[in-house]
Motif scaffolding. Structure first.
Motif, PDB file in Angstrom:
ATOM      1  N   GLU A 162      19.045  14.338 -14.616  1.00 24.19           N
ATOM      2  CA  GLU A 162      18.064  15.250 -15.207  1.00 24.19           C
ATOM      3  C   GLU A 162      17.004  15.764 -14.226  1.00 24.19           C
ATOM      4  O   GLU A 162      16.147  16.555 -14.583  1.00 24.19           O
ATOM      5  N   GLY A 163      17.070  15.328 -12.976  1.00 23.36           N
ATOM      6  CA  GLY A 163      16.106  15.763 -11.963  1.00 23.36           C
ATOM      7  C   GLY A 163      16.025  14.765 -10.824  1.00 23.36           C
ATOM      8  O   GLY A 163      16.930  13.958 -10.639  1.00 23.36           O
ATOM      9  N   VAL A 164      14.929  14.813 -10.094  1.00 27.13           N
ATOM     10  CA  VAL A 164      14.743  13.905  -8.961  1.00 27.13           C
ATOM     11  C   VAL A 164      13.384  13.222  -9.099  1.00 27.13           C
ATOM     12  O   VAL A 164      12.367  13.879  -9.334  1.00 27.13           O
ATOM     13  N   ARG A 165      13.398  11.898  -8.969  1.00 25.62           N
ATOM     14  CA  ARG A 165      12.174  11.114  -9.018  1.00 25.62           C
ATOM     15  C   ARG A 165      11.782  10.768  -7.582  1.00 25.62           C
ATOM     16  O   ARG A 165      12.627  10.377  -6.777  1.00 25.62           O
ATOM     17  N   PHE A 166      10.503  10.947  -7.281  1.00 22.13           N
ATOM     18  CA  PHE A 166       9.971  10.664  -5.946  1.00 22.13           C
ATOM     19  C   PHE A 166       8.896   9.592  -6.056  1.00 22.13           C
ATOM     20  O   PHE A 166       8.054   9.639  -6.960  1.00 22.13           O
ATOM     21  N   PHE A 167       8.931   8.651  -5.136  1.00 21.87           N
ATOM     22  CA  PHE A 167       7.907   7.626  -5.043  1.00 21.87           C
ATOM     23  C   PHE A 167       7.244   7.776  -3.678  1.00 21.87           C
ATOM     24  O   PHE A 167       7.925   7.752  -2.647  1.00 21.87           O
ATOM     25  N   PHE A 168       5.939   7.960  -3.675  1.00 22.15           N
ATOM     26  CA  PHE A 168       5.161   8.112  -2.444  1.00 22.15           C
ATOM     27  C   PHE A 168       4.279   6.888  -2.286  1.00 22.15           C
ATOM     28  O   PHE A 168       3.492   6.567  -3.188  1.00 22.15           O
ATOM     29  N   ASP A 169       4.410   6.207  -1.154  1.00 23.04           N
ATOM     30  CA  ASP A 169       3.581   5.039  -0.862  1.00 23.04           C
ATOM     31  C   ASP A 169       2.901   5.252   0.484  1.00 23.04           C
ATOM     32  O   ASP A 169       3.576   5.327   1.517  1.00 23.04           O
ATOM     33  N   PHE A 170       1.568   5.365   0.452  1.00 21.31           N
ATOM     34  CA  PHE A 170       0.792   5.526   1.678  1.00 21.31           C
ATOM     35  C   PHE A 170      -0.027   4.272   1.921  1.00 21.31           C
ATOM     36  O   PHE A 170      -0.625   3.722   1.002  1.00 21.31           O
ATOM     37  N   SER A 171      -0.041   3.831   3.176  1.00 25.05           N
ATOM     38  CA  SER A 171      -0.955   2.755   3.577  1.00 25.05           C
ATOM     39  C   SER A 171      -1.629   3.198   4.865  1.00 25.05           C
ATOM     40  O   SER A 171      -0.993   3.762   5.755  1.00 25.05           O
ATOM     41  N   GLY A 172      -2.919   2.974   4.930  1.00 23.37           N
ATOM     42  CA  GLY A 172      -3.702   3.391   6.089  1.00 23.37           C
ATOM     43  C   GLY A 172      -5.160   3.493   5.706  1.00 23.37           C
ATOM     44  O   GLY A 172      -5.631   2.766   4.835  1.00 23.37           O
ATOM     45  N   ILE A 173      -5.864   4.409   6.325  1.00 26.54           N
ATOM     46  CA  ILE A 173      -7.297   4.562   6.056  1.00 26.54           C
ATOM     47  C   ILE A 173      -7.541   5.935   5.433  1.00 26.54           C
ATOM     48  O   ILE A 173      -7.380   6.960   6.080  1.00 26.54           O
ATOM     49  N   ILE A 174      -7.915   5.913   4.158  1.00 25.33           N
ATOM     50  CA  ILE A 174      -8.260   7.139   3.441  1.00 25.33           C
ATOM     51  C   ILE A 174      -9.786   7.216   3.408  1.00 25.33           C
ATOM     52  O   ILE A 174     -10.441   6.359   2.824  1.00 25.33           O
ATOM     53  N   ASN A 175     -10.351   8.241   4.058  1.00 21.67           N
ATOM     54  CA  ASN A 175     -11.810   8.333   4.075  1.00 21.67           C
ATOM     55  C   ASN A 175     -12.347   9.542   3.310  1.00 21.67           C
ATOM     56  O   ASN A 175     -13.548   9.751   3.250  1.00 21.67           O
ATOM     57  N   LYS A 176     -11.447  10.337   2.715  1.00 25.01           N
ATOM     58  CA  LYS A 176     -11.873  11.471   1.885  1.00 25.01           C
ATOM     59  C   LYS A 176     -11.052  11.479   0.599  1.00 25.01           C
ATOM     60  O   LYS A 176     -10.228  12.367   0.368  1.00 25.01           O
ATOM     61  N   ASN A 177     -11.307  10.497  -0.236  1.00 22.21           N
ATOM     62  CA  ASN A 177     -10.569  10.355  -1.505  1.00 22.21           C
ATOM     63  C   ASN A 177     -10.653  11.608  -2.359  1.00 22.21           C
ATOM     64  O   ASN A 177      -9.698  11.963  -3.050  1.00 22.21           O
ATOM     65  N   GLU A 178     -11.805  12.290  -2.306  1.00 18.89           N
ATOM     66  CA  GLU A 178     -12.015  13.452  -3.165  1.00 18.89           C
ATOM     67  C   GLU A 178     -11.027  14.579  -2.874  1.00 18.89           C
ATOM     68  O   GLU A 178     -10.640  15.323  -3.768  1.00 18.89           O
TER      69      GLU A 178
END
Length: 176
Positions: free
Chosen positions: A128-144
């Motif tokens: 029925e489609g494609v499911r994507f999983f995104f996993d990021f690890s690191g330093i996020i300093n602009k969450n907004e």
């Protein structure tokens, strides 16, 4: 700005990557670290299998984007995995590729440059489609920036985790 990728540039980058991998294997063999050399070969086989699955996915723009991603100037290293063999499902290649490019650009602006930033994408083709999983690890300093991008996203995204050091998303792109 997207780099213009002609065949010579692609082959140059690919050859450089392969020479690095061969040097790693040779170095381990020279140090008589046979198990580590075998592990390097196993890792290369897994990467090649995922490249093959991605290339057979019938999404040429999306595949091209992922295949060349680590050759471009992103502040993260990309790794991807295609679960199973791609099922014959038709999704909008241009729309998906545009969204991923925008996500990569947003991530580049939101994370701290030159750190151990890593993005993993798992691709799960379904009928029925494609499911994507995104996993990021690191330093996020602009969450907004990430929050704003996700709030205005054309693709329905489910946020699993979001902190200063991790971002986990699940997205589903329905078949046409």
């Amino acid at each position: 700005m997207e780099k213009d990728w002609d065949i010579v540039k692609v082959l140059r980058h690919s050859r450089h990557d392969w020479l690095n991998k061969l040097q790693l294997i040779k170095g381990n063999l020279d140090l008589n670290r046979i198990d580590r050399a075998k592990a390097c070969i196993d890792e290369i086989v897994i990467v090649a299998q995922n490249e093959s699955k991605l290339s057979n996915f019938h999404l040429p723009m999306f595949a091209s984007l992922l295949l060349r991603s680590n050759w471009e100037r992103h502040y993260f290293e990309l790794e991807y995995e295609v679960l199973n063999d791609p099922k014959p499902v038709e999704i909008n290649d241009l729309s998906l590729t545009t969204w991923i490019q925008s996500f990569f650009a947003c991530l580049d602006q939101a994370i701290e440059a030159f750190q151990e930033n890593h993005l993993s994408i798992t691709i799960d083709p379904q009928i029925e489609g494609v499911r994507f999983f995104f996993d990021f690890s690191g330093i996020i300093n602009k969450n907004e920036l990430i929050e704003q991008f996700l709030a205005t996203s054309d693709i329905d995204v489910d946020i699993k985790e979001f902190s200063e050091s991790e971002l986990a998303l699940e997205a589903f792109v329905p078949a046409l």
